[in-house]
Scaffold this active site. Structure first.
Site, mmCIF file in Angstrom:
data_model
loop_
_atom_site.group_PDB
_atom_site.id
_atom_site.type_symbol
_atom_site.label_atom_id
_atom_site.label_comp_id
_atom_site.label_asym_id
_atom_site.label_seq_id
_atom_site.Cartn_x
_atom_site.Cartn_y
_atom_site.Cartn_z
ATOM 1 C CB SER A 152 -66.888 -1.341 61.778
ATOM 2 O OG SER A 152 -65.624 -0.740 61.806
ATOM 3 C CG MET A 153 -66.497 3.521 60.047
ATOM 4 S SD MET A 153 -66.137 4.585 58.637
ATOM 5 C CE MET A 153 -64.340 4.555 58.659
ATOM 6 C CD1 TRP A 178 -62.410 2.121 63.627
ATOM 7 C CD2 TRP A 178 -63.543 3.910 62.905
ATOM 8 N NE1 TRP A 178 -61.508 3.033 63.134
ATOM 9 C CE2 TRP A 178 -62.173 4.141 62.681
ATOM 10 C CE3 TRP A 178 -64.461 4.904 62.538
ATOM 11 C CZ2 TRP A 178 -61.684 5.309 62.095
ATOM 12 C CZ3 TRP A 178 -63.978 6.080 61.955
ATOM 13 C CH2 TRP A 178 -62.592 6.265 61.735
ATOM 14 C CG ASP A 199 -61.743 -4.861 66.136
ATOM 15 O OD1 ASP A 199 -61.003 -4.509 65.195
ATOM 16 O OD2 ASP A 199 -62.968 -4.637 66.173
ATOM 17 C CG HIS A 231 -63.192 -4.980 62.574
ATOM 18 N ND1 HIS A 231 -63.622 -4.097 63.542
ATOM 19 C CD2 HIS A 231 -63.526 -4.403 61.378
ATOM 20 C CE1 HIS A 231 -64.185 -3.033 62.958
ATOM 21 N NE2 HIS A 231 -64.145 -3.200 61.652
HETATM 22 O O1 9J3 Z 1 -66.204 0.309 59.474
HETATM 23 C C1 9J3 Z 1 -65.057 -0.104 59.708
HETATM 24 O O2 9J3 Z 1 -64.717 -1.283 59.549
HETATM 25 C C2 9J3 Z 1 -64.061 0.943 60.134
HETATM 26 C C3 9J3 Z 1 -62.662 0.484 60.138
HETATM 27 C C4 9J3 Z 1 -61.690 1.323 59.348
HETATM 28 O O3 9J3 Z 1 -60.965 0.799 58.555
HETATM 29 O O4 9J3 Z 1 -61.628 2.661 59.558
HETATM 30 C C5 9J3 Z 1 -60.481 3.317 58.994
HETATM 31 C C6 9J3 Z 1 -60.820 4.603 58.422
#
Ligand code: 9J3
Length: 288
Positions: A152-153, A178, A199, A231
């Site tokens: 994700s991030m 992300w 996702d 996700h």
């Molecule tokens: O690292 C992630 O799971 C990012 C997903 C998320 O909720 O970003 C919103 C700011």
């Protein structure tokens, strides 16, 4: 045949024989099943490596006994998450012969650009472990083989790091990444993007697919999207996907970080075609 041609042919033949004999990994190519589970190496982990000011803490997983120098992999978790959510990758990749640093970000809410700094710092730490007296990895690291991964991030961080500091990185594997409007046109790092079709947190239409499209056309890149995947397909609890995702990730590292072309088979062979039919909503392998 000219007077030159015969010796040249013989020399070429001998050099081919020799290079195949002297292949970096003279182990036989494993089968898909072997690459889909824990590898042959007994592993250990430690948390006593120095900590840079860009992440909070980390665990380094490594194969206990292995003569060949170890490539490294640095992995960041996602937003509000930590090592505990993704550290299956540490033991899995270490058991297949890598030194793997799984980190906790300074703040669980750190954004992808901060995570990219943490990943790059992790690469520096793994490299320094090679020279640190008393490190379990003292003298064991190949400084030129370093990869980044992240969820994700953390995957956004891997994309940003590979785009900005590709000279430090030999392979990149963001999973369920992300990062909105990522600019990745400078990327020189072979990149495997792993995504989940369903996702809802990082929808592929806004993240993984545009990431893949934003990569330059003249680098090796692959896009693997799990049909119905959410996700968290690359995280600890998604046991049903560990075999398949682990196999593709290890094959990508072997192929693009370790330079073992034989592992392209895992992306183009019968098993990949079978996976594509059964598990993938989208699959693209683009090699220049
Ligand atoms: O690292 C992630 O799971 C990012 C997903 C998320 O909720 O970003 C919103 C700011």
């Amino acid at each position: 045949m000219s007077r030159i041609a015969l010796p040249t042919t013989i020399a070429l033949f001998l050099s081919l024989v020799l290079s195949s004999l002297l292949h970096a990994n003279d182990e036989p190519l494993p089968g898909a099943r072997e690459l889909s589970r824990q590898g042959p190496h007994e592993i250990r982990a430690y948390t006593t490596a120095p900590i840079p000011d860009t992440y909070r803490q980390a665990t380094i997983y490594y194969p206990l006994a292995m003569e060949a120098a170890l490539g490294g992999v640095v992995i960041s978790p996602g937003f509000t998450q930590g090592q505990r959510n993704i550290n299956w990758w540490g033991s899995r990749l270490a058991s297949h012969g890598y030194a793997v640093l799984v980190l906790d970000t300074l703040d669980p809410q750190d954004r992808p650009d901060v995570r990219s700094q943490a990943l790059l710092a992790g690469i520096g730490i793994l490299r320094e472990e090679h020279g640190r007296e008393g490190s379990p990895l003292h003298g064991r690291i190949d400084r030129d083989r370093m990869a980044v991964m992240g969820h994700s991030m953390g995957g956004g961080g891997a994309l940003i790091a590979a785009n900005a500091h590709g000279e430090e990185i030999a392979a990149s594997i963001p999973f369920t990444p992300w990062q909105p409007a990522a600019e990745l046109g400078n990327t020189r790092v072979p990149t495997l993007i792993i995504a989940g079709e369903a996702d809802r947190i990082a929808p592929v239409a806004d993240h993984a697919r545009p990431h893949f499209s934003a990569l330059p056309e003249d680098i090796p890149r692959a896009y693997l999207e799990i049909a119905g995947g959410d996700h968290f397909i690359g995280n600890n609890r998604a046991l049903e996907w560990h075999g398949l995702l682990g196999r593709y990730a290890i094959a990508w590292l072997r192929w693009h970080m370790d330079g073992d072309e034989r592992y392209s088979e895992f992306f183009t062979g019968e098993q990949a075609r079978d996976d594509e039919q059964h598990f993938f909503s989208r699959y693209q392998l683009l090699t220049p």
